[in-house]
Design a protein around this motif. Structure first.
Motif, short mmCIF file in Angstrom:
data_model
loop_
_atom_site.label_atom_id
_atom_site.label_comp_id
_atom_site.label_asym_id
_atom_site.label_seq_id
_atom_site.Cartn_x
_atom_site.Cartn_y
_atom_site.Cartn_z
N MET A 1 2.85 41.62 35.57
CA MET A 1 1.78 41.06 34.76
C MET A 1 0.94 42.18 34.15
O MET A 1 0.61 42.15 32.99
N ALA A 2 0.63 43.22 34.93
CA ALA A 2 -0.28 44.26 34.47
C ALA A 2 0.34 45.16 33.41
O ALA A 2 -0.22 45.32 32.34
N ALA A 3 1.50 45.71 33.69
CA ALA A 3 2.09 46.72 32.82
C ALA A 3 2.38 46.17 31.43
O ALA A 3 2.15 46.84 30.43
N HIS A 4 2.87 44.94 31.35
CA HIS A 4 3.24 44.36 30.07
C HIS A 4 2.04 44.31 29.12
O HIS A 4 2.12 44.71 27.97
N LEU A 17 -6.86 39.22 22.38
CA LEU A 17 -7.07 38.13 23.34
C LEU A 17 -6.07 38.19 24.49
O LEU A 17 -6.45 38.04 25.65
N ILE A 18 -4.80 38.41 24.16
CA ILE A 18 -3.77 38.47 25.19
C ILE A 18 -4.06 39.62 26.16
O ILE A 18 -3.99 39.46 27.38
N ALA A 19 -4.42 40.78 25.63
CA ALA A 19 -4.73 41.93 26.47
C ALA A 19 -5.95 41.65 27.35
O ALA A 19 -5.96 41.96 28.55
N GLU A 20 -6.98 41.03 26.77
CA GLU A 20 -8.21 40.74 27.53
C GLU A 20 -7.96 39.66 28.59
O GLU A 20 -8.47 39.77 29.71
N ILE A 21 -7.21 38.63 28.24
CA ILE A 21 -6.91 37.56 29.21
C ILE A 21 -6.10 38.13 30.38
O ILE A 21 -6.37 37.84 31.54
N THR A 22 -5.12 38.97 30.05
CA THR A 22 -4.31 39.61 31.10
C THR A 22 -5.19 40.43 32.03
O THR A 22 -5.06 40.35 33.26
N ALA A 23 -6.10 41.20 31.46
CA ALA A 23 -7.01 42.02 32.27
C ALA A 23 -7.93 41.13 33.12
O ALA A 23 -8.17 41.43 34.29
N GLU A 24 -8.44 40.06 32.53
CA GLU A 24 -9.32 39.14 33.27
C GLU A 24 -8.57 38.47 34.42
O GLU A 24 -9.13 38.32 35.51
N LEU A 25 -7.33 38.06 34.20
CA LEU A 25 -6.53 37.45 35.27
C LEU A 25 -6.32 38.44 36.41
O LEU A 25 -6.43 38.09 37.58
N VAL A 144 -6.81 22.38 28.23
CA VAL A 144 -6.08 23.56 27.77
C VAL A 144 -6.09 24.64 28.86
O VAL A 144 -5.05 25.24 29.16
N VAL A 145 -7.26 24.87 29.48
CA VAL A 145 -7.36 25.86 30.54
C VAL A 145 -6.44 25.48 31.70
O VAL A 145 -5.73 26.33 32.25
N TYR A 146 -6.43 24.20 32.04
CA TYR A 146 -5.58 23.72 33.13
C TYR A 146 -4.10 23.96 32.81
O TYR A 146 -3.36 24.46 33.65
N ARG A 147 -3.71 23.64 31.59
CA ARG A 147 -2.31 23.84 31.18
C ARG A 147 -1.95 25.32 31.25
O ARG A 147 -0.88 25.70 31.74
N PHE A 148 -2.85 26.18 30.79
CA PHE A 148 -2.65 27.62 30.81
C PHE A 148 -2.53 28.13 32.25
O PHE A 148 -1.58 28.85 32.60
#
Length: 176
Positions: A1-4, A17-25, A144-148
């Motif tokens: 998850m992190a490296a990608h 957004l994808i980079a920030e969401i990944t970092a937040e997760l 949407v958040v639940y689906r994600f």
């Protein structure tokens, strides 16, 4: 998850957004682990004990209490190890074994009263914070958040299972 997500170019709003969401997760996972370890430390539980209690609680919340066998599979433990784990958590007042009302041979694991009270006392403030955050989202946004989150969780568990399977394959073990 992190490296990608770490090395992706950030040319578009979507990339950002994808980079920030990944970092937040990633941060959320680490912070949640810290909170769990703090609870475990206060109550003399190890990481596996904590995973076991979470699995028992999740199964109970779904209305499908977990069996020792399913718990062992979930944790990647042998039946002897899972029995010792359950014995220890039962003695400490965190879990109880119940017989299935329809099949008396089947044992179901449930949160014991003392364990539930300790967990509630510790996690209630976090639950209240979570409720306040959720109140700031409309129902359609929560859908949407639940689906994600459901899809991301399934993806992570799929990867975890592949990693576990690779670890237990004899031909993948390195000679020491």
């Amino acid at each position: 998850m992190a490296a990608h997500g770490m090395y992706r170019r950030r040319d578009t709003r979507r990339d950002v957004l994808i980079a920030e969401i990944t970092a937040e997760l990633r941060r959320y996972g680490v912070d949640a682990q810290h909170v769990g370890h703090a609870f475990a430390g206060q109550h003399g539980l190890n990481a596996t004990d904590l995973q076991a209690l979470i699995a028992v609680m999740d199964a109970e919340l779904l209305g499908d209490p977990i069996t020792p066998g399913r718990l062992g599979e979930h944790l990647g433990l042998s039946s002897g190890s899972v029995t010792a784990l359950i014995d220890r958590l039962e003695r400490a007042g965190h879990l109880r074994r119940d017989r299935d009302t329809t099949d008396r041979r089947k044992v179901l694991l449930r949160y014991a009263q003392r364990g539930a009270e300790l967990a509630m006392g510790f996690f209630r403030p976090l639950g209240e914070r979570t409720d306040r955050v959720m109140a700031g989202f409309r129902d359609d946004e929560l859908e949407v958040v639940y689906r994600f989150m459901t899809a991301m969780g399934a993806s992570l568990r799929e990867h975890r299972d592949e990693v576990r399977a690779a670890r237990t394959e004899p031909n993948r073990r390195r000679a020491e």
